[in-house]
Write an enzyme that holds these catalytic residues in place. Structure first.
Site, PDB file in Angstrom:
ATOM      1  N   SER A 199      13.177 -30.575  12.822  1.00  0.00           N
ATOM      2  CA  SER A 199      13.548 -31.375  11.665  1.00  0.00           C
ATOM      3  C   SER A 199      12.360 -31.538  10.706  1.00  0.00           C
ATOM      4  O   SER A 199      11.835 -30.542  10.217  1.00  0.00           O
ATOM      5  CB  SER A 199      14.120 -32.716  12.142  1.00  0.00           C
TER       6      SER A 199
ATOM      7  N   ASP B 244      15.975 -26.451  13.455  1.00  0.00           N
ATOM      8  CA  ASP B 244      16.810 -27.103  12.439  1.00  0.00           C
ATOM      9  C   ASP B 244      15.966 -27.869  11.414  1.00  0.00           C
ATOM     10  O   ASP B 244      16.028 -29.106  11.327  1.00  0.00           O
ATOM     11  CB  ASP B 244      17.861 -28.023  13.081  1.00  0.00           C
TER      12      ASP B 244
ATOM     13  N   HIS C 163      22.217 -31.491  15.147  1.00  0.00           N
ATOM     14  CA  HIS C 163      20.823 -31.424  14.681  1.00  0.00           C
ATOM     15  C   HIS C 163      19.868 -31.419  15.884  1.00  0.00           C
ATOM     16  O   HIS C 163      18.904 -30.657  15.935  1.00  0.00           O
ATOM     17  CB  HIS C 163      20.564 -32.631  13.775  1.00  0.00           C
TER      18      HIS C 163
END
Length: 300
Positions: A137, A165, A229
């Protein structure tokens, strides 16, 4: 005081090796107290792991990822805990409002990793070819900024950055210099699992779209975005534990079954991806339960 502050006191370094798995916290100043840093040179390969927004290095998926790396190969795993600057400790109802602050902290955390890297290369004779970064992330962009900084410091490029991600908000329209970019390491591998929190943009040498990059199986309808996610971290741990667990098919041939894959055109997700010649975007079908492998025992 300021929200989600970044300074070297708000970051912890966790070091794991086969001999030393106790996850004690270190700082840049206390690193030399760790047994591995008492040596003249460090010979084992190094992997940095960096978490994302409102997370921490002690979140179970990151602990499992670090364990998979240490178990698999004799890595020294350096987990960067920047939870304060990632707004993890702010008041629950408000922390999401501070996302832009956490996003802007990514460059500072990346520079911090570059400083540790400089120490590894200069003081412990580690080759940049032996260092890779894995970030989830916002941590994927942290890794990108570290990759830019080590090049500015004339250390060369990291061997690989794996972006799990990479975060979309605050980064999606950014130029290469303001986000994770394929020039940030010799090889940049991207795992896409969500399309709101995570980006759908092609960012790497190879971009893997798990289950087409959204709504990952087993995530349900509600909260599926957060679940998808996070899946990127879980998939990577499984790909480290099981060889060729997830095989990517070129997106141009995404209707082709995995059983027809050859090592010329398909790529195994994970630490060996860069040994395959194929580049570009890949579709990765994923099973809905752990270990999620799609290869049915096939290894390419």
């Amino acid at each position: 005081g300021p929200k989600c502050p970044f300074n070297s006191d708000t970051v912890s370094i966790i070091i794991e090796t086969r001999e030393n798995r106790n996850r004690d916290l270190y700082t840049l100043q206390t690193l030399q107290n760790h047994p591995e840093f008492k040596k003249k040179t460090i010979t084992r390969p190094v992997v940095f792991i960096t978490h994302g927004f409102t997370s921490s290095a002690s979140e179970k998926n990151f602990i499992n990822l670090a364990k998979a790396l240490v178990d698999k190969d004799n890595y020294m795993v350096i987990s960067i805990d920047w939870q304060t600057a990632a707004c993890t400790n702010e008041y629950p109802g408000l922390k999401y409002a501070y996302y832009p602050t956490a996003a802007s902290n990514t460059r500072l955390v990346g520079q911090y990793i570059a400083t540790i890297t400089q120490k590894l290369v200069k003081d412990y004779k580690i080759s940049m070819a032996n260092i890779r970064l894995i970030g989830h992330s916002l941590g994927a962009h942290v890794s990108g900024f570290a990759g830019k900084r080590v090049q500015e410091l004339k250390l060369g490029k990291y061997s690989e950055i794996i972006g799990l991600d990479p975060a979309r908000p605050s980064f999606d329209s950014n130029h290469c210099s303001e986000r994770l970019c394929e020039t940030d390491a010799e090889y940049v591998q991207i795992i896409h699992t969500s399309n709101y929190l995570g980006t759908e943009k092609i960012l790497g040498t190879v971009d893997f779209y798990m289950n087409n990059g959204k709504n990952n199986p087993g995530c349900g309808r509600f909260f599926s975005e957060v679940c998808s996610h996070t899946r990127a971290v879980i998939y990577m741990a499984e790909c480290i534990k099981h060889e060729c667990c997830l095989i990517g098919i070129p997106r141009s041939k995404s209707s082709q079954p995995i059983s027809r894959c050859t090592k010329q055109e398909c790529v195994c997700v994970g630490l060996n991806a860069k040994k395959y010649p194929s580049r570009g975007s890949f579709y990765v079908p994923v099973e809905s339960t752990a270990p999620f492998c799609n290869n049915k025992g096939k290894i390419i």
